[in-house]
Every structure is written in C-alpha cells, then in structure tokens.
Design a protein around this motif. Structure first.
Motif, PDB file in Angstrom:
ATOM      1  N   THR A 170     -27.638   4.616  32.508  1.00 56.41           N
ATOM      2  CA  THR A 170     -27.679   4.120  33.789  1.00 56.41           C
ATOM      3  C   THR A 170     -27.722   5.241  35.012  1.00 56.41           C
ATOM      4  OG1 THR A 170     -25.562   3.710  34.289  1.00 56.41           O
ATOM      5  CG2 THR A 170     -26.888   1.909  33.085  1.00 56.41           C
ATOM      6  N   GLU A 171     -27.907   5.033  36.035  1.00 58.53           N
ATOM      7  CA  GLU A 171     -27.608   6.054  37.067  1.00 58.53           C
ATOM      8  C   GLU A 171     -26.359   6.486  37.317  1.00 58.53           C
ATOM      9  OE1 GLU A 171     -29.295   4.316  40.789  1.00 58.53           O
ATOM     10  OE2 GLU A 171     -31.233   4.545  40.126  1.00 58.53           O
ATOM     11  N   LYS A 172     -25.450   5.453  36.981  1.00 57.05           N
ATOM     12  CA  LYS A 172     -23.831   5.975  36.801  1.00 57.05           C
ATOM     13  C   LYS A 172     -23.101   6.350  35.671  1.00 57.05           C
ATOM     14  CE  LYS A 172     -23.167   2.815  40.783  1.00 57.05           C
ATOM     15  NZ  LYS A 172     -22.406   1.564  41.391  1.00 57.05           N
ATOM     16  N   SER A 173     -24.112   6.584  34.679  1.00 62.45           N
ATOM     17  CA  SER A 173     -23.859   6.702  33.311  1.00 62.45           C
ATOM     18  C   SER A 173     -22.676   8.079  33.178  1.00 62.45           C
ATOM     19  CB  SER A 173     -24.782   7.125  32.225  1.00 62.45           C
ATOM     20  OG  SER A 173     -25.171   5.720  32.148  1.00 62.45           O
ATOM     21  N   HIS A 174     -23.187   9.206  34.110  1.00 68.02           N
ATOM     22  CA  HIS A 174     -22.751  10.529  33.952  1.00 68.02           C
ATOM     23  C   HIS A 174     -21.527  10.497  35.161  1.00 68.02           C
ATOM     24  CE1 HIS A 174     -25.268  11.873  31.044  1.00 68.02           C
ATOM     25  NE2 HIS A 174     -26.308  11.425  31.366  1.00 68.02           N
ATOM     26  N   ASP A 175     -21.390   9.578  35.513  1.00 70.15           N
ATOM     27  CA  ASP A 175     -20.433   9.815  36.897  1.00 70.15           C
ATOM     28  C   ASP A 175     -18.999   9.932  36.437  1.00 70.15           C
ATOM     29  OD1 ASP A 175     -22.503   9.371  38.507  1.00 70.15           O
ATOM     30  OD2 ASP A 175     -21.648   7.337  39.201  1.00 70.15           O
ATOM     31  N   GLY A 176     -18.257  10.919  36.811  1.00 68.30           N
ATOM     32  CA  GLY A 176     -16.838  11.359  36.539  1.00 68.30           C
ATOM     33  C   GLY A 176     -16.757  12.099  35.339  1.00 68.30           C
ATOM     34  N   LEU A 177     -17.711  12.460  34.911  1.00 69.18           N
ATOM     35  CA  LEU A 177     -17.771  13.330  33.400  1.00 69.18           C
ATOM     36  C   LEU A 177     -17.718  14.777  34.139  1.00 69.18           C
ATOM     37  CD1 LEU A 177     -20.182  11.917  31.126  1.00 69.18           C
ATOM     38  CD2 LEU A 177     -17.770  11.448  31.111  1.00 69.18           C
ATOM     39  N   PRO A 178     -16.676  15.682  33.410  1.00 69.01           N
ATOM     40  CA  PRO A 178     -16.435  16.998  33.825  1.00 69.01           C
ATOM     41  C   PRO A 178     -17.745  18.018  33.296  1.00 69.01           C
ATOM     42  CG  PRO A 178     -15.427  16.636  31.774  1.00 69.01           C
ATOM     43  CD  PRO A 178     -15.821  15.411  32.099  1.00 69.01           C
ATOM     44  N   GLU A 179     -17.776  19.294  33.933  1.00 60.18           N
ATOM     45  CA  GLU A 179     -18.624  20.112  33.384  1.00 60.18           C
ATOM     46  C   GLU A 179     -18.310  20.384  31.884  1.00 60.18           C
ATOM     47  OE1 GLU A 179     -21.326  21.951  34.629  1.00 60.18           O
ATOM     48  OE2 GLU A 179     -21.111  20.673  36.531  1.00 60.18           O
ATOM     49  N   GLY A 180     -19.098  20.764  31.168  1.00 63.95           N
ATOM     50  CA  GLY A 180     -18.597  21.130  29.740  1.00 63.95           C
ATOM     51  C   GLY A 180     -18.849  19.909  28.709  1.00 63.95           C
ATOM     52  N   ILE A 181     -19.340  18.698  29.093  1.00 62.12           N
ATOM     53  CA  ILE A 181     -19.776  17.779  28.125  1.00 62.12           C
ATOM     54  C   ILE A 181     -21.162  17.462  28.104  1.00 62.12           C
ATOM     55  CG2 ILE A 181     -18.792  16.268  29.803  1.00 62.12           C
ATOM     56  CD1 ILE A 181     -18.214  14.350  27.357  1.00 62.12           C
ATOM     57  N   TYR A 182     -22.043  17.177  26.977  1.00 61.32           N
ATOM     58  CA  TYR A 182     -23.121  16.758  27.148  1.00 61.32           C
ATOM     59  C   TYR A 182     -23.068  15.260  26.425  1.00 61.32           C
ATOM     60  CZ  TYR A 182     -28.338  16.409  25.860  1.00 61.32           C
ATOM     61  OH  TYR A 182     -29.693  15.989  25.868  1.00 61.32           O
ATOM     62  N   VAL A 183     -23.887  14.083  27.070  1.00 62.23           N
ATOM     63  CA  VAL A 183     -24.081  13.071  26.340  1.00 62.23           C
ATOM     64  C   VAL A 183     -25.414  12.630  26.709  1.00 62.23           C
ATOM     65  CG1 VAL A 183     -23.052  10.600  26.142  1.00 62.23           C
ATOM     66  CG2 VAL A 183     -21.574  12.503  26.890  1.00 62.23           C
ATOM     67  N   GLY A 184     -26.102  12.321  25.404  1.00 68.20           N
ATOM     68  CA  GLY A 184     -27.556  12.091  25.674  1.00 68.20           C
ATOM     69  C   GLY A 184     -28.240  11.856  24.266  1.00 68.20           C
ATOM     70  N   SER A 185     -29.752  11.941  24.485  1.00 67.63           N
ATOM     71  CA  SER A 185     -30.499  11.698  23.497  1.00 67.63           C
ATOM     72  C   SER A 185     -30.365  12.958  22.373  1.00 67.63           C
ATOM     73  CB  SER A 185     -31.972  11.662  24.110  1.00 67.63           C
ATOM     74  OG  SER A 185     -32.746  11.883  22.933  1.00 67.63           O
ATOM     75  N   LEU A 186     -30.262  12.296  20.800  1.00 68.62           N
ATOM     76  CA  LEU A 186     -30.283  13.418  20.017  1.00 68.62           C
ATOM     77  C   LEU A 186     -31.582  14.110  19.836  1.00 68.62           C
ATOM     78  CD1 LEU A 186     -29.125  14.793  17.490  1.00 68.62           C
ATOM     79  CD2 LEU A 186     -29.831  12.949  16.369  1.00 68.62           C
ATOM     80  N   ARG A 187     -32.650  13.239  20.343  1.00 71.59           N
ATOM     81  CA  ARG A 187     -34.033  13.869  20.236  1.00 71.59           C
ATOM     82  C   ARG A 187     -34.195  15.117  21.281  1.00 71.59           C
ATOM     83  NH1 ARG A 187     -39.027  12.986  23.093  1.00 71.59           N
ATOM     84  NH2 ARG A 187     -40.769  13.593  21.695  1.00 71.59           N
TER      85      ARG A 187
END
Length: 453
Positions: free
Chosen positions: A102-119
């Motif tokens: 969603t548009e807010k999925s990455h809100d509040g996450l710090p620099e240095g983390i990747y969460v996303g599609s494996l492809r």
C-alpha cells in the motif's frame, strides 16, 4: 501414481512462460529442482518423519497455478484490517503468490532495510539475491523442490548491517480465487551483522468453500550478533492445505525466536530446519496447534548444533478434539566438537476425545560429551480433579475446560516477545477454544464493536 508427474509435465510444457514471468536468479535453480523432482518418490504415510502426512494425496488434486501471473482484482489494503492492539506494523501482502503493498507500507521504516518483491530484488540486486536465494533450502526436500520449480516471485526482507528496525514487518498471505489454486510462495529474510527485525506472517483464506494449497519455502539468514523474531500465524479454512518448509542459518552470537501458531486450518505440514553456523548463538523454537473436527497438523523440526556454546529451547503444544490428528517429530543433532551445547526439546499435548489422535517423536542425537540436553513428550487429557474443583467454585464445566485449555497454552504465548501480538493471541486462543469462527482478518470490526459496548 506419483502426484509430482503432473507438475513436472506442466513445467516441461510451459517452462518459457514460467521463466519469462520471473527473474534470472529464480530461473537459475529451476532445472536443478526439476531434476531433483524427477528422481524422487514422495514418502508414504507412516514412513520416517511422515507418520501422518500423505504428500501424494495433498499434491494429487488438479490445482491451478498462476504461471501467467494474472493479477487478481483486489485491494488487499482496503479489504484487510489487522486488529492487533497497541502496535503499528509495516503491512505488506501476498495475494495468493503475487506481491502487493500500500502507499503506507514503507512508512516508519529506517534507511538500510529493503522490503519488496523478490523478482524485483533479483533484478536490482543480482549479486545479493544470487548469494542468498536457495542458500539454505534443500532441493532434496520435495516441498522445496516443487516450490523452487514454480516460484516466480516472493518477498524479500533485507536488513543491512547495524540497522535496528523498531517497527515490526507484517506480511499477510491472502488466498483468494473462485477455483482451486496452488499459491507458490517464497520468503527470503537476510539480516546482516548486528541488525534487528521482527516479522509477523499471517495466512488467511477469503474463499472458505474453495480448495487451496499454500506451498511455501522460507529462508532466514541471521548474521553475527543479529536478533530476529519470526511469528507465523495460520488462520485459513478447512479446505486449505499448507506445505511449509522453513530453513534457518545462524551465525555467531545471533538470537532468533521462531513461533509457528496454527489456529484454523485444514491439512498442514510445517517443517523447521535450523542450523548453527557460528558459536554462542541462541534459538527459541515455539509452536502451538488447536485442532478439532477432522483437521490435521504435522510439525517437523530439525536443529543442527554444529558449533560450540549454542543454546536451543524448543516447545510445541497441541490441543486436539473431535477426530483431529496431530503429529510432532523433532530432532536435535549435536556434532562432535560442539562443546557447551544446551538443547531442550519438549512436546506436550491434550487429547480431548476418544477419536482424536496425537503422534509424538522427540529425538536427541548427541556426539559430544560436554553438553546439557533433554527431550520429552506428554499426551494426556484435562485434569478432571481441576475441572471438579473449579465447578465446586461455581464455574460451569464448559468454562472450566476453556480456562484450563487457555492455561495450558500460556507458556507458548508468554514466549512471544512482541507485546501487541501476545495480547492479540491471548484473545484469539480464547475465542478459538470458545468455538468462535472469527479469524484475525475480521476481528478488527468485532473488537471495535466490543469496545463500543
């Protein structure tokens, strides 16, 4: 007939379509997976480590597989509301096996983390994905081999060195389709040295009258002195089957908690393959299952102590009623030279009816003298004297049994290090034992009504 043949034939006929809708890193392992599947026979029920699970029967139905990657017309962010109180999570989705956010999925996450599609990750970070994808999972395992053959995407959580992610990552796996479907899921978790993260994975079925099979492989790499909490909550349906294989590698000084919780399901086999690659690492491995009707839950664990000074705490609990079947097979293996190992394994179970069945096989295999290890199992019924005592205090019999079952699960729930989840699970377990059919995806509105009252 070997149920694998239909999948081998499907891939052989459509390999270009499978590869074309994925990425090089995932495609690179498909041929090895194919050769592994061609050479294997599925274990029969009653064979070693498969006392109650019939893989051939689970894979035999004619499930559809979305190899063309047709998008499901759904807005998971709008359809799903998590009712976990007192906690905010970064929310991501698998709609069947298609990544969504969603548009807010990455809100509040710090620099240095990747969460996303494996492809997408495989395209943008080819060296990292090549290094870690498939590094833990064993292609000799039919669950892994079949998953690797058809996985075209998945989710990656990559936490770089020294990054501490305070906000938990929540992955909601939604099964949604009008026809029988196999969802082929993949999760890759890379936590580098001195990094920390908490993950909550939830399984939900939105079409309870449709047959589904959730096929998933999870790989977790815990760097030196890292800290990882991984919670896996299954609340699916009676017509949902699940085959899950988790592989964990821990480096020196790492601290990992894995907790597998099955509240609603149909036919489930979970595997936990854990390995200590570094010294002085700690693993807490927990699990619970609440089974009634003719549901089936099989948990298999294998913990490899390959280095000195590592510690394992393992506890699995089941409550079985009606004609449900449960199984636990666990092995702690300590190699020669793994001095100062401490490893404790326990499986405890309550069987509440004459037709329910529980199979338990805890095991230790130790090749070093300087260790502290124990294992045990217990299968019994509710203490009638405790029920009688509570009834003499004016508590109805049904309520007394409910309270005792809740108390039985308390130490598994208490092992949770995520406060909001602990509180939510206490409520979900209470509702489950009380016979409510509400699942987590609908508890938001239910809780709101209760609070309004």
């Amino acid at each position: 007939m070997n149920a694998l043949k239909q999948y081998i034939d499907l891939f052989t006929q459509h390999s270009d379509l499978v590869d074309g809708n994925s990425a090089h890193t995932l495609n690179a392992l498909r041929r090895d997976a194919l050769e592994s599947l061609k050479s294997m026979s599925l274990p029969a029920p009653g064979s070693e480590n498969y006392e109650t699970t019939d893989l051939n029967a689970m894979l035999a139905p004619d499930y559809g597989i979305n190899i063309a990657r047709v998008n499901i017309d759904a807005n998971p962010g709008a359809a799903f509301h998590c009712g976990v109180p007192n906690i905010s999570t970064s929310l991501f989705f698998n709609v069947n096996d298609i990544f969504a956010e969603t548009e807010k999925s990455h809100d509040g996450l710090p620099e240095g983390i990747y969460v996303g599609s494996l492809r997408r990750f495989s395209i943008d970070h080819p060296e990292i994905s090549k290094k870690y994808y498939g590094c833990c999972a064993d292609l000799k395992n039919p669950i892994v081999a079949l998953d690797t053959l058809f996985a075209q995407d998945g989710i990656v959580v990559w936490v770089k060195e020294g990054v501490k992610v305070e906000k938990p990552i929540q992955i909601v796996n939604i099964l949604q389709n009008g026809m029988p479907l196999m969802a082929v899921r993949r999760l890759l978790v890379i936590v580098e040295d001195n990094a920390e993260v908490t993950l909550l994975s939830c399984d939900h079925t939105q079409n309870p009258d449709v047959d589904f099979l959730a096929l998933q492989t999870i790989e977790i790499i815990a760097g030196a002195n890292s800290r990882i909490d991984y919670y896996d909550l299954e609340e699916s349906s009676e017509k949902t089957s699940r085959l899950s294989a988790l592989y964990l590698k821990q480096r020196e000084g790492s601290n990992v908690l894995i907790d597998g919780m099955t509240l609603y399901n149909g036919n489930t086999r979970n595997e936990f393959h854990c390995e200590f690659e570094g010294e002085n690492a700690f693993l807490k491995l927990l699990g619970m299952g609440i089974e009634d009707k003719d549901r089936h839950l099989d948990n298999y664990t294998r913990v490899e102590h390959l280095r000195k000074g590592c510690h394992t705490d393992e506890l699995f609990k089941y409550v079985l009623d009606d004609e449900a079947t449960g199984a636990f097979t666990g092995l702690i293996h300590v190699v020669k030279g793994a001095d100062k190992t401490e490893a404790y394994q326990s499986n405890r179970n309550i069987v509440g009816s004459d037709k329910a069945r529980m199979f338990s096989k805890p095991q230790l295999e130790i090749y070093d003298d300087d260790v502290k290890c124990s294992h045990g199992t217990a299968i019994g019924q509710l203490d009638e004297m405790q029920v009688f005592y509570m009834r003499t205090r004016g508590i109805p019999e049904a309520t007394a049994k409910l309270l005792l079952k809740q108390a039985f699960m308390a130490d598994v729930i208490d092992g949770i290090r995520m406060k909001g989840l602990k509180e939510r699970l206490q409520l979900l377990v209470e509702r489950r034992f009380a016979g409510y059919t509400l699942n987590c995806s609908s508890c938001h509105s239910a809780c709101a009504q209760e609070e309004g009252e």
